[in-house]
Write a protein that holds these residues in place. Structure first.
Motif, PDB file in Angstrom:
ATOM      1  N   HIS A 300      54.373  49.564  48.564  1.00  0.00           N
ATOM      2  CA  HIS A 300      55.736  48.632  49.134  1.00  0.00           C
ATOM      3  C   HIS A 300      57.138  48.833  48.447  1.00  0.00           C
ATOM      4  CE1 HIS A 300      58.055  44.944  51.119  1.00  0.00           C
ATOM      5  NE2 HIS A 300      57.276  44.752  52.147  1.00  0.00           N
ATOM      6  N   PRO A 301      58.581  48.950  48.912  1.00  0.00           N
ATOM      7  CA  PRO A 301      59.336  47.824  47.660  1.00  0.00           C
ATOM      8  C   PRO A 301      59.011  46.887  46.733  1.00  0.00           C
ATOM      9  CG  PRO A 301      60.634  48.603  50.006  1.00  0.00           C
ATOM     10  CD  PRO A 301      58.844  48.947  49.972  1.00  0.00           C
ATOM     11  N   ASP A 302      58.627  46.143  47.583  1.00  0.00           N
ATOM     12  CA  ASP A 302      57.858  44.195  47.005  1.00  0.00           C
ATOM     13  C   ASP A 302      57.106  44.599  46.136  1.00  0.00           C
ATOM     14  OD1 ASP A 302      60.211  43.609  48.386  1.00  0.00           O
ATOM     15  OD2 ASP A 302      59.337  41.983  49.021  1.00  0.00           O
ATOM     16  N   SER A 303      56.214  45.692  46.088  1.00  0.00           N
ATOM     17  CA  SER A 303      54.750  45.575  45.194  1.00  0.00           C
ATOM     18  C   SER A 303      54.949  45.560  43.107  1.00  0.00           C
ATOM     19  CB  SER A 303      54.173  47.440  45.439  1.00  0.00           C
ATOM     20  OG  SER A 303      54.490  48.146  45.423  1.00  0.00           O
ATOM     21  N   TYR A 304      56.423  46.493  43.142  1.00  0.00           N
ATOM     22  CA  TYR A 304      56.623  46.740  42.212  1.00  0.00           C
ATOM     23  C   TYR A 304      57.373  45.106  41.066  1.00  0.00           C
ATOM     24  CZ  TYR A 304      56.506  51.658  43.599  1.00  0.00           C
ATOM     25  OH  TYR A 304      56.285  52.562  44.115  1.00  0.00           O
ATOM     26  N   ALA A 305      57.645  44.654  42.085  1.00  0.00           N
ATOM     27  CA  ALA A 305      58.415  43.386  41.741  1.00  0.00           C
ATOM     28  C   ALA A 305      57.181  42.348  41.196  1.00  0.00           C
ATOM     29  CB  ALA A 305      59.428  42.477  42.536  1.00  0.00           C
ATOM     30  N   LEU A 306      56.199  42.813  42.734  1.00  0.00           N
ATOM     31  CA  LEU A 306      55.145  41.627  42.023  1.00  0.00           C
ATOM     32  C   LEU A 306      54.111  42.125  41.006  1.00  0.00           C
ATOM     33  CD1 LEU A 306      54.025  41.303  46.022  1.00  0.00           C
ATOM     34  CD2 LEU A 306      54.564  39.773  44.698  1.00  0.00           C
ATOM     35  N   ASP A 307      54.440  43.373  40.846  1.00  0.00           N
ATOM     36  CA  ASP A 307      53.090  44.094  39.384  1.00  0.00           C
ATOM     37  C   ASP A 307      53.783  43.467  38.438  1.00  0.00           C
ATOM     38  OD1 ASP A 307      51.344  45.605  40.500  1.00  0.00           O
ATOM     39  OD2 ASP A 307      53.256  47.915  40.886  1.00  0.00           O
ATOM     40  N   VAL A 308      54.913  42.967  38.169  1.00  0.00           N
ATOM     41  CA  VAL A 308      56.167  42.923  37.256  1.00  0.00           C
ATOM     42  C   VAL A 308      55.706  41.407  36.795  1.00  0.00           C
ATOM     43  CG1 VAL A 308      58.535  42.216  36.104  1.00  0.00           C
ATOM     44  CG2 VAL A 308      57.428  44.304  36.680  1.00  0.00           C
ATOM     45  N   LEU A 309      55.993  41.227  38.544  1.00  0.00           N
ATOM     46  CA  LEU A 309      55.917  38.952  38.476  1.00  0.00           C
ATOM     47  C   LEU A 309      54.215  38.647  37.695  1.00  0.00           C
ATOM     48  CD1 LEU A 309      57.005  36.069  38.929  1.00  0.00           C
ATOM     49  CD2 LEU A 309      55.368  36.806  41.434  1.00  0.00           C
ATOM     50  N   VAL A 335      43.960  33.877  31.221  1.00  0.00           N
ATOM     51  CA  VAL A 335      44.826  34.507  32.270  1.00  0.00           C
ATOM     52  C   VAL A 335      44.244  35.665  33.056  1.00  0.00           C
ATOM     53  CG1 VAL A 335      46.082  33.247  34.293  1.00  0.00           C
ATOM     54  CG2 VAL A 335      45.822  32.087  32.291  1.00  0.00           C
ATOM     55  N   THR A 336      44.212  35.824  33.542  1.00  0.00           N
ATOM     56  CA  THR A 336      44.269  36.959  35.170  1.00  0.00           C
ATOM     57  C   THR A 336      44.522  36.785  35.723  1.00  0.00           C
ATOM     58  OG1 THR A 336      41.919  38.065  33.740  1.00  0.00           O
ATOM     59  CG2 THR A 336      42.979  38.602  35.803  1.00  0.00           C
ATOM     60  N   MET A 337      46.194  37.842  35.995  1.00  0.00           N
ATOM     61  CA  MET A 337      46.612  37.591  37.459  1.00  0.00           C
ATOM     62  C   MET A 337      47.011  39.348  37.272  1.00  0.00           C
ATOM     63  SD  MET A 337      49.920  35.965  38.190  1.00  0.00           S
ATOM     64  CE  MET A 337      49.560  34.425  37.915  1.00  0.00           C
ATOM     65  N   PHE A 338      46.970  39.457  38.771  1.00  0.00           N
ATOM     66  CA  PHE A 338      47.518  41.282  39.089  1.00  0.00           C
ATOM     67  C   PHE A 338      47.414  41.246  41.139  1.00  0.00           C
ATOM     68  CE2 PHE A 338      42.719  40.356  39.619  1.00  0.00           C
ATOM     69  CZ  PHE A 338      42.337  41.031  40.075  1.00  0.00           C
ATOM     70  N   HIS A 339      48.736  42.421  41.773  1.00  0.00           N
ATOM     71  CA  HIS A 339      48.873  42.511  42.894  1.00  0.00           C
ATOM     72  C   HIS A 339      48.312  43.549  42.432  1.00  0.00           C
ATOM     73  CE1 HIS A 339      50.776  45.063  45.691  1.00  0.00           C
ATOM     74  NE2 HIS A 339      50.818  43.680  46.465  1.00  0.00           N
TER      75      HIS A 339
END
Length: 956
Positions: A300-309, A335-339
């Motif tokens: 999804h186009p927003d998946s890349y920004a969520l990865d960076v976030l 802290v671990t965080m991921f999309h």
């Protein structure tokens, strides 16, 4: 699957934990340089057969190998409630037998042809089968893959299904039920997705559903989904495309097309309220809060920004969550965080495993404070650029093998609609803007509902989030004799599927590939540093590994953990850079840099874009020669390491490794210790201890640098000029280590983990060092015992024959000074004695029964596998390490072929009799003592010795 890769989530965890990605402002010049990279392009050819099979070719002639992958567009999302786990069950079944490969199927063939080990993985949305083979075996692989797709289902019988159910159930016990926090994803998905959503259940399914699966259920699933029009075949490597096309048509054309398959519609999760749940985890020793928001599907186009976030919020010293939770409030070590995006929906997940007794309500408050900090400060262009640089490096790393490229091409074909998306994906990553980051945060995270799970040790519900309700988790009970019996040796009888030619004839080998040993260059610097390199220009990357001999070897037994703490502290700033500035500098270069301690070394390893190699070396020099000795960072590291030690106490696998080291080395040997130390020793260690170790033991005179990739010897030598000039050599003295003796008579040791669903087995003894003349010959001898994967007797009898285990292996390992032999496995708890007794029996008979067929399979596999010996940069570094550390000749790979060719059955029998005596071994079992320990007396080695006597065993 055959080796557990149920979801991509564990891989994401690994990426977060091992990459030391770091942070400083990127200059305009740096940003411009990042964009100067020559466009990296993966060429491919795609065609479709009349039956709908998608075929993708990619040529890579760097090594004489070919990767073949068959990917079916079916995962757990195509299952129905009550019949979960079928996609994953099929991943197992398709390796066992097909009509023309016969019993043993692809596993048996793989052992003969020198394959990398036929394997597979299952996700929510796809199942793939893959291996890399020498190029002369390509036709064999195409024949075998076609046999799985069109000539398989008749071979599945009730006994075959019964046995494989046990294997898969053992996998679930090992990867979920017997693991700390193993049920977290189950609880989240049950509450994130509605009951009829295909992501509501886990990929591995439930034990009950697996047990209830009938033969007809299995056949119906196969006939619906395993059809050419739902499958992609990818071939990548060194091969002739016109010839390969002929073979693909020959073997696949007559397989009939299945019913049309409609694509599933995207179905993102939607929560109408925030859900808070808790669970008392039998294997947890620390409280863990996990928060998960609905997000977007893969690509999804927003998946890349969520990865960076996710990267910006959680990774590195500058990350808002690190600043608040780790540094300011000191509630957790990290802290671990991921999309995590799948085909139909995605999740944005935050994981905080607190320190001992930390109230998760305090963690929750800190999470909200961290988000507020981000909202106030935002993300700068400089921070965005450094994260992109790291993502670019990771992207190239994923394509550094022919199998990696093959995987990705299939992935893009199925989920992005075009293999050419492989050339677009990296562009999308690099196109993310700071506005995109802010937008996706507001759209998917800020003020949105989520699922929060509190997993705490038993008896510590006072730590859970307020207003949490008890999560429903199905726990298996340990009951003797409950598993169904089966006879896996029964040969299936069936009418063979007709074909227009005789498919029972295995294709011949092609021309034998010429194994090219990579050219190794060496350099001895005046400071004492020895450099070993291999130049390779496949991808714009350089990988390196610097070994500084020492580690645990040079520690004092009363203060174990110094070298580990030192390694951790070296990345936490330099004389002229704070920890945050150092991290920024590393990540801005697209570099990954890890410093860690082992039993015998401190290692600096990593990778970088080749264009940024010189700057990366400058940072390594600064880390080595100008440590910061930051007291605050040291305190944080000690907290983190203490937390790791506490977590290990809850993991049966970690317990087995730590206890086995004590048994084979003896309590007085330095290597009997866990190199992390103990809670007590870590508490006592000061920065003064680290400085003393640093000043006495870190020296160029005991340092070896291994480097491979897109870099020349001249460039490397020039880059090391300053380090060579300024690193002063020291006289490092290594203690005389007393060689541990092997037991004269076997003893059984037991470590009690009440309620364990599996027993972890570690059997073996101290053996020869890696420099011993018998070291490689015994590895040849061990191939058919437990070193050859599915070609091994241990696997064939305990997994394939009995269904006792998900996996078992044996092997000799060693350093220049010490070595050991170990058999390791996790077995179903209620067959602990039976498994141990069977292993003992196999060892007793191995030498006696070894025959010409065993030797032929061993020779074929070991010699043909040399075609894969130097394919990846990591493999090249391993070659360099063997040459430098063990003093192997540069062409040792081809020299070993002569050793293999000259091996005889009589020599193997002699080695087996000398080195495989089951009556002179240590037998360690980590499991439920109440139900399993007493029975082990039947082995004939006396009463088992309970290692953790503080655990009182309740008598039946």
């Amino acid at each position: 699957m055959k080796t557990i890769k149920i979801l991509a989530i564990p891989l994401l965890f690994i990426g977060c934990l091992v990459s030391c990605k770091k942070d400083t402002p990127v200059t305009t010049a740096d940003t411009e340089k990042l964009s100067e990279t020559k466009e990296f392009k993966v060429d491919f050819e795609k065609f479709t057969l009349d039956n709908g099979l998608q075929v993708i070719f990619h040529i890579d002639r760097s090594d004489p190998v070919v990767a073949v992958a068959l990917t079916a567009h079916v995962g757990s999302a195509r299952e129905i409630e009550g019949r979960t786990g079928f996609a994953h069950l099929f991943e197992h079944l398709l390796f066992l037998e097909s009509e023309n490969l016969g019993k043993g199927g692809l596993d048996k063939m793989s052992a003969r042809i020198g394959g990398s080990g036929a394997n597979g993985s299952t996700s929510r949305d796809r199942t793939n089968y893959f291996q890399t083979v020498p190029k002369d075996a390509l036709e064999k692989m195409i024949w075998a893959e076609a046999d799985k797709l069109g000539f398989f289902i008749n071979t599945v019988t009730d006994p075959v299904l019964a046995k494989e159910k046990q294997v898969v159930k053992n996998e679930k016990r090992q990867s979920v039920d017997n693991r700390p926090y193993g049920h977290v994803s189950y609880v989240i998905d049950k509450n994130m997705f509605p009951k009829d959503h295909p992501y509501n259940w886990q990929v591995i399914g439930s034990l009950e559903d697996l047990q209830n699966a009938t033969l007809q259920d299995v056949k119906d699933f196969y006939n619906r989904w395993y059809v050419p029009n739902n499958v992609t075949l990818t071939i990548a490597g060194d091969f002739d495309t016109s010839q390969a096309k002929e073979w693909v048509h020959k073997y696949f054309d007559e397989i009939k097309k299945g019913e049309d398959i409609e694509p599933l519609k995207k179905r993102p999760a939607s929560l109408t309220e925030t859900k808070k749940l808790y669970y008392e985890d039998n294997f947890a020793r620390l409280p863990q809060l996990t928060m998960t928001w609905p997000a977007v599907h893969q690509y999804h186009p927003d998946s890349y920004a969520l990865d960076v976030l996710s990267s910006y919020l959680s990774e590195g010293k500058k990350a808002p969550f690190n600043k608040v939770i780790v540094e300011d409030k000191q509630l957790a070590p990290n802290v671990t965080m991921f999309h995590y995006g799948s085909e139909l929906a995605g999740q944005f997940r935050l994981i905080v495993r607190g320190f001992e007794k930390v109230d998760l309500n305090e963690v929750d408050k800190a999470v909200q404070e961290s988000f507020t900090k981000f909202e106030t400060e935002g993300i700068s262009q400089e921070d965005l650029d450094r994260i992109k640089a790291g993502l670019e490096t990771n992207f190239y790393n994923s394509l550094s093998s022919v199998l990696g490229k093959g995987f990705q091409l299939a992935q893009y074909e199925i989920f992005a609609g075009d293999p050419d998306f492989i050339n677009q994906d990296i562009k999308n990553i690099l196109a993310v803007t700071t506005d995109d980051i802010k937008r996706v945060y507001n759209q998917y995270i800020k003020g949105k509902h989520y699922v929060a799970t509190s997993f705490v040790p038993i008896g510590q519900t006072d730590l859970i989030l307020n207003n949490s309700t008890l999560a429903e988790v199905v726990e298996e009970k340990i009951v003797e004799g409950t598993e169904e019996n089966f006879d896996a040796s029964i040969v299936a009888t069936y009418d063979k599927t007709p074909s227009n030619f005789d498919r029972s004839v295995e294709p011949a080998y092609g021309d034998t590939p010429k194994v090219t040993v990579p050219e190794v260059w060496e350099d001895n610097l005046t400071s004492g540093i020895k450099v070993y390199g291999i130049e390779n220009n496949e991808v714009p990357l350089v990988q390196f590994r610097m070994n500084i001999r020492g580690g645990l070897l040079l520690e004092k037994s009363n203060k174990v953990g110094v070298s580990n703490l030192l390694a951790e502290l070296l990345t936490k700033g330099t004389k002229n850079k704070t920890a945050e500035e150092l991290e920024n500098a590393i990540e801005s270069l697209g570099a990954i840099l890890n410093v860690y301690a082992t039993d015998e070394s401190i290692v600096i390893s990593g990778s970088t874009l080749s264009k940024n190699y010189d700057k990366t070396v400058t940072l390594i020099k600064e880390i080595l020669l100008e440590p910061r000795w930051d007291e605050k960072e040291f305190g944080l590291i000690k907290q983190s390491v203490t937390s790791q030690i506490q977590q290990q106490k809850a993991s049966p696998r970690s317990i087995a490794g730590n206890e086995y080291a004590k048994l084979i080395y003896g309590e007085d040997h330095i290597l009997s210790h866990n190199n992390l130390g103990t809670e007590g020793s870590v508490k006592e260690i000061t920065i003064k201890d680290l400085k003393q170790y640093y000043n006495n033991n870190l020296s160029p005179s005991v340092t070896k640098l291994h480097i491979a990739g897109n870099i020349s010897k001249e460039q490397v030598t020039t880059s090391l000029t300053e380090l060579n000039k300024n690193w002063v050599p020291k006289d490092v003295r290594f203690p005389e280590l007393k060689a541990p003796t092997s037991p004269e008579r076997s003893k059984v040791y037991f470590y009690d983990v009440p309620g364990a669903k599996q027993s972890m087995l570690r059997f073996g003894y101290r053996a020869m060092p890696a420099t011993d003349k018998d070291y490689y010959p015994v590895s040849i001898m061990n191939y058919r015992l437990g070193g050859g994967g599915f070609a091994s007797q241990l696997t064939q009898q305990l997994r394939e024959g009995k269904g006792y285990t998900y996996g078992i292996r044996s092997g000799f390992s060693g350093t220049p000074t010490l070595g050991s032999f170990v058999i390791s496995s996790g077995v179903r708890s209620n067959v602990t004695y039976e498994s141990t007794s069977l292993v003992k029996e196999i060892l007793e008979n191995y030498g006696k029964n070894y025959n010409d067929d065993d030797l032929e399979i061993t020779k074929s596999s070991l010699i043909k596998s040399n075609a894969r010996a130097s394919e990846t940069l990591g493999a090249k570094l391993n070659i360099l390490t063997n040459i430098s550390t063990l003093q192997y000749p540069n062409d040792y790979i081809t020299q070993r072929e002569e050793v293999v060719n000259n091996m005889t059955v009589e020599e193997v029998k002699k080695l087996a009799n000398q080195y495989l005596n089951p009556n002179k071994m240590i037998y360690l079992v980590v499991g439920d003592a109440k139900t399993q320990m007493k029975k082990l007396e039947q082995l004939g080695f006396g009463t088992p010795i309970l290692l953790n006597k503080e655990n009182e065993i309740v008598k039946d």
